[in-house]
Enzyme design. Structure first.
Site, PDB file in Angstrom:
ATOM      1  N   CYS A 100       0.865  -1.182   0.000  1.00 39.53           N
ATOM      2  CA  CYS A 100       0.000   0.000   0.000  1.00 39.53           C
ATOM      3  C   CYS A 100       0.904   1.234   0.000  1.00 39.53           C
ATOM      4  O   CYS A 100       1.732   1.390   0.889  1.00 39.53           O
ATOM      5  CB  CYS A 100      -0.900  -0.021   1.232  1.00 39.53           C
ATOM      6  SG  CYS A 100      -1.729   1.538   1.565  1.00 39.53           S
ATOM      7  N   CYS A 104      -3.208   7.595  -1.734  1.00 39.71           N
ATOM      8  CA  CYS A 104      -4.515   7.706  -2.396  1.00 39.71           C
ATOM      9  C   CYS A 104      -5.585   8.286  -1.480  1.00 39.71           C
ATOM     10  O   CYS A 104      -6.518   8.930  -1.952  1.00 39.71           O
ATOM     11  CB  CYS A 104      -4.988   6.351  -2.882  1.00 39.71           C
ATOM     12  SG  CYS A 104      -3.666   5.273  -3.387  1.00 39.71           S
ATOM     13  N   THR A 191      -4.264   4.798   7.262  1.00 38.94           N
ATOM     14  CA  THR A 191      -3.252   4.422   6.290  1.00 38.94           C
ATOM     15  C   THR A 191      -2.322   5.594   6.022  1.00 38.94           C
ATOM     16  O   THR A 191      -2.762   6.671   5.625  1.00 38.94           O
ATOM     17  CB  THR A 191      -3.947   3.994   4.981  1.00 38.94           C
ATOM     18  OG1 THR A 191      -4.654   2.784   5.235  1.00 38.94           O
ATOM     19  CG2 THR A 191      -2.946   3.760   3.864  1.00 38.94           C
ATOM     20  N   GLU A 257      -0.412   1.412   9.154  1.00 37.34           N
ATOM     21  CA  GLU A 257      -1.626   2.012   9.693  1.00 37.34           C
ATOM     22  C   GLU A 257      -1.382   2.421  11.145  1.00 37.34           C
ATOM     23  O   GLU A 257      -0.577   1.784  11.829  1.00 37.34           O
ATOM     24  CB  GLU A 257      -2.808   1.035   9.636  1.00 37.34           C
ATOM     25  CG  GLU A 257      -3.623   1.119   8.355  1.00 37.34           C
ATOM     26  CD  GLU A 257      -2.974   0.447   7.164  1.00 37.34           C
ATOM     27  OE1 GLU A 257      -2.159  -0.469   7.388  1.00 37.34           O
ATOM     28  OE2 GLU A 257      -3.263   0.818   6.013  1.00 37.34           O
ATOM     29  N   HIS A 292     -12.556   5.832  -2.945  1.00 40.74           N
ATOM     30  CA  HIS A 292     -11.559   4.885  -2.437  1.00 40.74           C
ATOM     31  C   HIS A 292     -11.881   3.454  -2.871  1.00 40.74           C
ATOM     32  O   HIS A 292     -10.981   2.630  -3.017  1.00 40.74           O
ATOM     33  CB  HIS A 292     -11.400   4.998  -0.916  1.00 40.74           C
ATOM     34  CG  HIS A 292     -10.019   4.618  -0.466  1.00 40.74           C
ATOM     35  ND1 HIS A 292      -8.883   5.154  -1.022  1.00 40.74           N
ATOM     36  CD2 HIS A 292      -9.583   3.707   0.435  1.00 40.74           C
ATOM     37  CE1 HIS A 292      -7.811   4.596  -0.466  1.00 40.74           C
ATOM     38  NE2 HIS A 292      -8.216   3.704   0.417  1.00 40.74           N
ATOM     39  N   TYR A 296      -9.248   0.859  -5.174  1.00 41.33           N
ATOM     40  CA  TYR A 296      -8.847  -0.535  -4.982  1.00 41.33           C
ATOM     41  C   TYR A 296      -8.820  -1.306  -6.299  1.00 41.33           C
ATOM     42  O   TYR A 296      -8.117  -2.317  -6.403  1.00 41.33           O
ATOM     43  CB  TYR A 296      -9.786  -1.210  -3.969  1.00 41.33           C
ATOM     44  CG  TYR A 296      -9.409  -0.929  -2.533  1.00 41.33           C
ATOM     45  CD1 TYR A 296      -8.984   0.333  -2.141  1.00 41.33           C
ATOM     46  CD2 TYR A 296      -9.474  -1.919  -1.565  1.00 41.33           C
ATOM     47  CE1 TYR A 296      -8.629   0.593  -0.837  1.00 41.33           C
ATOM     48  CE2 TYR A 296      -9.115  -1.666  -0.250  1.00 41.33           C
ATOM     49  CZ  TYR A 296      -8.695  -0.403   0.104  1.00 41.33           C
ATOM     50  OH  TYR A 296      -8.337  -0.150   1.402  1.00 41.33           O
ATOM     51  N   CYS A 299      -4.943  -0.242  -7.129  1.00 47.04           N
ATOM     52  CA  CYS A 299      -3.802  -0.627  -6.282  1.00 47.04           C
ATOM     53  C   CYS A 299      -3.736  -2.129  -6.051  1.00 47.04           C
ATOM     54  O   CYS A 299      -2.677  -2.741  -6.167  1.00 47.04           O
ATOM     55  CB  CYS A 299      -3.832   0.129  -4.957  1.00 47.04           C
ATOM     56  SG  CYS A 299      -5.000  -0.495  -3.733  1.00 47.04           S
ATOM     57  N   GLU A 447      -6.818  -5.742   4.042  1.00 45.08           N
ATOM     58  CA  GLU A 447      -7.283  -4.427   3.608  1.00 45.08           C
ATOM     59  C   GLU A 447      -8.282  -4.562   2.459  1.00 45.08           C
ATOM     60  O   GLU A 447      -9.177  -3.735   2.301  1.00 45.08           O
ATOM     61  CB  GLU A 447      -6.104  -3.546   3.197  1.00 45.08           C
ATOM     62  CG  GLU A 447      -6.519  -2.093   3.078  1.00 45.08           C
ATOM     63  CD  GLU A 447      -5.351  -1.171   2.820  1.00 45.08           C
ATOM     64  OE1 GLU A 447      -4.576  -1.490   1.910  1.00 45.08           O
ATOM     65  OE2 GLU A 447      -5.226  -0.159   3.506  1.00 45.08           O
TER      66      GLU A 447
HETATM   67 FE1  SF4 Z   1      -3.329   1.921  -0.005  1.00 47.63          FE
HETATM   68 FE2  SF4 Z   1      -4.737   1.069  -2.087  1.00 47.63          FE
HETATM   69 FE3  SF4 Z   1      -5.855   2.725  -0.321  1.00 47.63          FE
HETATM   70 FE4  SF4 Z   1      -3.933   3.541  -2.015  1.00 47.63          FE
HETATM   71  S1  SF4 Z   1      -5.997   2.803  -2.559  1.00 47.63           S
HETATM   72  S2  SF4 Z   1      -4.089   4.028   0.144  1.00 47.63           S
HETATM   73  S3  SF4 Z   1      -2.616   1.769  -2.095  1.00 47.63           S
HETATM   74  S4  SF4 Z   1      -5.164   0.630   0.044  1.00 47.63           S
HETATM   75 FE    FE Z   2      -6.839   1.434   2.019  1.00 52.40          FE
END
Ligand code: SF4
Ligand code: FE
Length: 483
Positions: A100, A104, A191, A257, A292, A296, A299, A447
């Site tokens: 991660c 983001c 995060t 985290e 968000h 995902y 990422c 996550e």
């Molecule tokens: Fe982390 Fe993915 Fe959230 Fe970005 S989108 S902060 S990489 S979990």
């Molecule tokens: Fe996250």
């Protein structure tokens, strides 16, 4: 300076006075702490990639405020193309870190706060959007990493914020002054907070009038007076203290985290983006969560690419790459991973313009995206473990492998194909262990379940957005039903 280099980012974090606690101690130098450093390196990658000509098209863009080149992580999406590029950028960052990369949450909160403050101002005559634009310009100009902080501790889940036995279980305004507000409470599972310059706080649920003091959004530096953080443990975290990059699996990168506590923190008026407008807390939550959940689809897919690649390498090193069931398992992993990517791209392509002018993803498809993320990475991880074999969790340590007496024994008996040294075989197995069971499993597996909201949160949104009535009408029309 609209773009920082990775090294400048690291130095900028070194100058901050973050109050971080871990293992019962205050961490005086978080930047060089061996447990925290891999997570800093992941954020650093978002700066490093932006400096590389081959990635600049994805990693950088033009600020709609100043016209300057900025990092896309600070951008307000101006089109569906921007939304798609966001997902592509996240896949790239996932591929380059297998972790991660944390930045983001700031980008997603920027975009959610941007449109929500605009609509709130229109209804209430407030000036939050102006405040936020000024703040955003500051973040863009200085290329800051911002932690978008939403999740309150929540206490008794059956009770509204104001009804909790302890009023601090949701973050709230405890005092209003002529120059600003004082806030108290905490945000959990944050995060990247230990690697962020700023924290942008938002409410975590829709609220009613009685929750007015909890309907608050603002931004402060993450080392503001009264803020401290307590780092969360990760599986196998203390392996990072042992000095073996092999045993860690992903020696350079990780996620992180922490619980962040706001112990009566002052927020000046110009940094307030919501204060009491409880009727907009739901919109802010829904939009941030939507962005968000889209994230995902980028990422986790990038990290999935690494896990699939690692599984294929492990199969080669085992001499099993040609077995038809291995090939089929790799195909299944790719199929699942690309399905997730399809969701990320689809909710972006179907995005629409908000009243403020930025682009919002299609919320139904973004929630479907994240709902699939709560499942497919588990299946991908299961298949990776299947291909890797039990040695992934029974292999001896690097110290044993390098021991003059024991090492040659392990080299002999843990050999796969003849031309690959055992130690190389161990590296790929440790990477799979890291992604499925070790510290990166926080970012890839668990996550995937709970990040950006647990599965039930998406199901509520799917129920709301799914338009079941229209589907019923379609069926009735086809069947000539008249009631
Ligand atoms: Fe982390 Fe993915 Fe959230 Fe970005 S989108 S902060 S990489 S979990
Ligand atoms: Fe996250």
């Amino acid at each position: 300076m609209a773009l920082m280099t990775g090294d400048q980012y690291v130095e900028s974090m070194r100058k901050m006075n973050l109050q971080i606690y871990m293992f019962g101690e205050k961490i005086e130098n978080p930047v060089d702490n061996p447990i925290l450093r891999p997570s800093l390196n992941s954020v650093k990658m978002t700066y490093d990639l932006a400096q590389m000509p081959e990635y600049q098209g994805l990693m950088t863009t033009t600020s709609h405020i100043t016209g300057e080149t900025i990092n896309r992580f600070t951008h307000i999406h101006q089109s569906t193309e921007d939304l798609k590029n966001k997902v592509k950028m996240q896949r790239l960052c996932g591929q380059k870190t297998a972790a991660c990369f944390q930045r983001c949450v700031g980008m997603d909160s920027f975009n959610a706060v941007y449109s929500t403050t605009y609509e709130c101002d229109q209804k209430h005559g407030t000036s939050y959007h102006k405040n936020f634009l000024k703040y955003l310009e500051y973040c863009q100009k200085n290329d800051l990493t911002v932690d978008g902080a939403m999740t309150d501790p929540k206490g008794d889940r059956g009770l509204a914020p104001h009804a909790q036995a302890d009023p601090d279980l949701y973050l709230r305004v405890v005092e209003r002054r002529s120059d600003g507000i004082i806030v108290r409470g905490a945000k959990a599972h944050q995060t990247g907070i230990v690697n962020s310059h700023e924290v942008l706080v938002m409410p975590t649920v829709s609220m009613r009038e009685a929750d007015q003091d909890y309907a608050v959004a603002f931004a402060v530096p993450s080392d503001a007076k009264g803020i401290y953080m307590i780092v969360g443990r990760q599986s196998c975290d203390t392996r990072k203290l042992e000095g073996s990059s092999l045993d860690v699996g992903n020696p350079d990168f990780g996620g992180m985290e922490a619980l962040i506590v706001f112990d009566d923190v002052f927020v000046p008026n110009e940094r307030i983006f919501m204060d009491g407008e409880y009727d907009f807390s739901g919109m802010l939550v829904e939009r941030f969560a939507g962005y968000h959940r889209q994230s995902y689809g980028g990422c986790k897919v990038g990290v999935g690419d690494v896990l699939i690649g690692a599984s294929a390498v492990a199969a080669e090193f085992n001499g099993a790459a040609k077995a038809s069931h291995i090939k089929d398992k790799l195909i299944e992993m790719i199929h699942l991973n690309e399905t997730l990517y399809c969701c990320g791209i689809a909710c972006s392509s179907e995005g629409t313009e908000t009243a403020s002018g930025n682009y919002l993803i299609n919320l139904l498809l973004a929630n479907v995206c994240k709902q699939n993320i709560t499942r497919f990475p588990y299946e991908i991880a299961r298949l990776a473990e299947d291909i890797a074999g039990g040695i992934m969790v029974t292999a001896p340590s690097e110290k044993d492998l390098r021991d003059p007496k024991i090492g040659p024994v392990l080299e002999k008996y843990f050999k796969g194909v003849a031309d690959v040294p055992t130690i190389e075989r161990m590296k790929i197995l440790r990477l799979i262990e890291n992604l499925t069971l070790g510290s990166a499993a926080v970012g890839y597996r668990t996550e995937s379940m709970h990040g950006a909201g647990s599965p039930q949160a998406q199901r509520i949104m799917i129920a709301r957005q799914g338009n079941l009535e229209e589907k019923k009408a379609l069926a009735k029309a086809i069947a000539h039903i008249e009631v």
